[in-house]
Design an enzyme around this catalytic site. Structure first.
Site, mmCIF file in Angstrom:
data_model
loop_
_atom_site.group_PDB
_atom_site.id
_atom_site.type_symbol
_atom_site.label_atom_id
_atom_site.label_comp_id
_atom_site.label_asym_id
_atom_site.label_seq_id
_atom_site.Cartn_x
_atom_site.Cartn_y
_atom_site.Cartn_z
ATOM 1 N N HIS A 8 13.638 -1.264 5.383
ATOM 2 C CA HIS A 8 12.484 -1.447 4.496
ATOM 3 C C HIS A 8 11.380 -0.459 4.850
ATOM 4 O O HIS A 8 10.550 -0.719 5.708
ATOM 5 C CB HIS A 8 11.980 -2.892 4.638
ATOM 6 C CG HIS A 8 10.912 -3.284 3.655
ATOM 7 N ND1 HIS A 8 11.096 -4.275 2.714
ATOM 8 C CD2 HIS A 8 9.650 -2.840 3.478
ATOM 9 C CE1 HIS A 8 9.989 -4.417 2.012
ATOM 10 N NE2 HIS A 8 9.092 -3.557 2.459
ATOM 11 N N HIS A 10 8.971 2.519 2.572
ATOM 12 C CA HIS A 10 8.657 3.287 1.362
ATOM 13 C C HIS A 10 8.417 4.735 1.783
ATOM 14 O O HIS A 10 7.522 5.005 2.583
ATOM 15 C CB HIS A 10 7.408 2.724 0.691
ATOM 16 C CG HIS A 10 7.547 1.289 0.312
ATOM 17 N ND1 HIS A 10 7.935 0.887 -0.952
ATOM 18 C CD2 HIS A 10 7.374 0.147 1.027
ATOM 19 C CE1 HIS A 10 7.983 -0.438 -0.991
ATOM 20 N NE2 HIS A 10 7.656 -0.901 0.204
ATOM 21 N N HIS A 186 11.103 -7.327 -3.341
ATOM 22 C CA HIS A 186 9.954 -7.810 -2.580
ATOM 23 C C HIS A 186 9.538 -9.188 -3.100
ATOM 24 O O HIS A 186 9.420 -9.391 -4.312
ATOM 25 C CB HIS A 186 8.754 -6.866 -2.760
ATOM 26 C CG HIS A 186 8.852 -5.578 -1.999
ATOM 27 N ND1 HIS A 186 9.971 -4.791 -2.001
ATOM 28 C CD2 HIS A 186 7.939 -4.942 -1.220
ATOM 29 C CE1 HIS A 186 9.741 -3.720 -1.253
ATOM 30 N NE2 HIS A 186 8.520 -3.783 -0.764
ATOM 31 N N GLU A 189 5.284 -12.063 0.102
ATOM 32 C CA GLU A 189 4.320 -11.317 0.898
ATOM 33 C C GLU A 189 2.932 -11.801 0.481
ATOM 34 O O GLU A 189 2.341 -12.657 1.114
ATOM 35 C CB GLU A 189 4.486 -9.805 0.679
ATOM 36 C CG GLU A 189 3.542 -8.951 1.501
ATOM 37 C CD GLU A 189 3.609 -7.460 1.145
ATOM 38 O OE1 GLU A 189 3.095 -6.656 1.943
ATOM 39 O OE2 GLU A 189 4.143 -7.105 0.077
ATOM 40 N N ASP A 267 7.713 -0.715 6.882
ATOM 41 C CA ASP A 267 7.084 -0.796 5.560
ATOM 42 C C ASP A 267 6.422 0.524 5.147
ATOM 43 O O ASP A 267 7.027 1.334 4.464
ATOM 44 C CB ASP A 267 6.082 -1.958 5.530
ATOM 45 C CG ASP A 267 5.810 -2.464 4.130
ATOM 46 O OD1 ASP A 267 6.469 -1.997 3.184
ATOM 47 O OD2 ASP A 267 4.949 -3.341 3.966
ATOM 48 N N ASP A 268 5.172 0.727 5.527
ATOM 49 C CA ASP A 268 4.425 1.969 5.270
ATOM 50 C C ASP A 268 3.752 2.346 6.593
ATOM 51 O O ASP A 268 2.533 2.169 6.755
ATOM 52 C CB ASP A 268 3.371 1.763 4.178
ATOM 53 C CG ASP A 268 3.967 1.223 2.892
ATOM 54 O OD1 ASP A 268 4.636 1.987 2.178
ATOM 55 O OD2 ASP A 268 3.771 0.020 2.606
#
Length: 324
Positions: A8, A10, A186, A189, A267-268
């Site tokens: 996961h 991006h 997703h 969250e 994630d990021d």
């Protein structure tokens, strides 16, 4: 140090501030409104998305995207990762003036470059964005199904969970499934446990991005465990965005103890001052996980990866041998 795998991340969100500053110099753009003192500046989920989009807008050519994938995956391999899946976004390609095909080929070239240098394996998950609407998501699914790129092995939906209705995305996921792609979405969250239930009811994914708000409903946690759905957990991201106050509040250990299949992901990463290595280190420090337990998380990720049987067997052999 345990070997690692990530499901996961991006790819635009993996661009480090240093790399974005170089891109800004290349295109003569001012980034002082979202990068200061070597870090990204944002204060809530909406401003995070704005900073994310501003950074993404500085990747415009095929060479830019190849460099981005190579840069991220090389750094990941340096930290002991043997596998990565990156979320790609045809919507960002369009904003950059690139066709989805050119964008995907460029990222694929970056993946191949990183693999040649480090041995890291990687795949792409084409991703629709909720706040861009149903038509955009279905277009992303059609592209994923038809593009024919050997490293595109999955389809997902990301973006602001507060937009849209999960039932509206059923057709997009049918298109992806019919093409033999792995599916992830997703949920859980920013939206509560209801969003996780909705994707289980309507999408039936093998994996859920985040999914951690399921902890609010014990019956739902049992269902996730019983169905073997894999949760792509991102504790550092959740805490940075205020979904949970700190590691002591994060449900990762409780979900794991309840029998849910959990993985660790970044994630990021630079937006949340994290890396995949830091996620593993934090799990050891805050969740009391041993190196053997952390290696078990990597095994879960590889077993859930959107890869062919031969690649999975090779990755598991590397994990078993401790080979980077």
């Amino acid at each position: 140090m345990p070997l690692k795998a990530e499901l996961h991340c991006h790819i635009e969100g993996a661009a480090t501030p240093d790399l974005v500053l170089k891109q800004a110099q290349k295109y003569g753009k001012d980034v002082s409104h979202f990068i200061r003192d070597g870090g990204y500046v944002w204060h809530d989920f909406t401003s995070f998305l704005a900073a994310y989009d501003a950074a993404s807008d500085l990747f415009r050519s095929e060479d830019d995207y190849a460099r981005l994938a190579d840069h991220y995956l090389t750094s990941l391999a340096r930290d002991g990762a043997i596998y990565s899946e990156i979320f790609t976004s045809p919507d960002h390609a369009a904003k950059a003036g690139l066709s989805p095909q050119a964008y995907t080929a460029a990222l694929g070239a970056g993946i191949e470059r990183a693999r040649a240098k480090t041995g890291i394996e990687a795949r792409m998950i084409v991703t629709g964005v909720r706040h861009h609407g149903v038509e955009s998501i279905e277009a992303a699914a059609r592209f994923a199904a038809r593009c024919g790129h050997p490293l595109v092995t999955g389809f997902g939906v990301a973006g602001d969970e507060r937009h849209g209705d999960v039932e509206d995305y059923v057709r997009a996921f049918e298109i992806a499934r019919e093409a033999g792609l792995g599916v992830t979405i997703h949920a859980g969250e920013f939206a509560g446990w209801e969003s996780v239930k909705a994707v289980l009811d309507h999408i039936r994914p093998s994996r859920i991005g985040h999914g951690v708000r399921a902890i609010e409903n014990p019956d739902l946690v049992r269902r996730i465990a019983e169905q073997g759905v894999v949760l792509e957990c991102c504790p550092g991201s959740n805490i940075a965005l205020g979904v949970f106050n700190g590691f002591e509040d994060h449900p990762f250990p409780r979900l794991r103890d309840a029998g849910c299949k959990v993985t660790l992901n970044s994630d990021d990463p630079p937006f949340f001052a994290t890396t995949l290595k830091r996620e593993y280190d934090n799990a050891a420090a805050h969740f009391g996980m041993s190196e053997k337990a952390l290696t078990g998380l990597t095994r879960t990720a590889i077993e859930a990866a959107f890869v062919d049987r031969k690649t999975r067997a090779e990755l598991l052999a590397r994990l078993n041998d401790g080979r980077r």
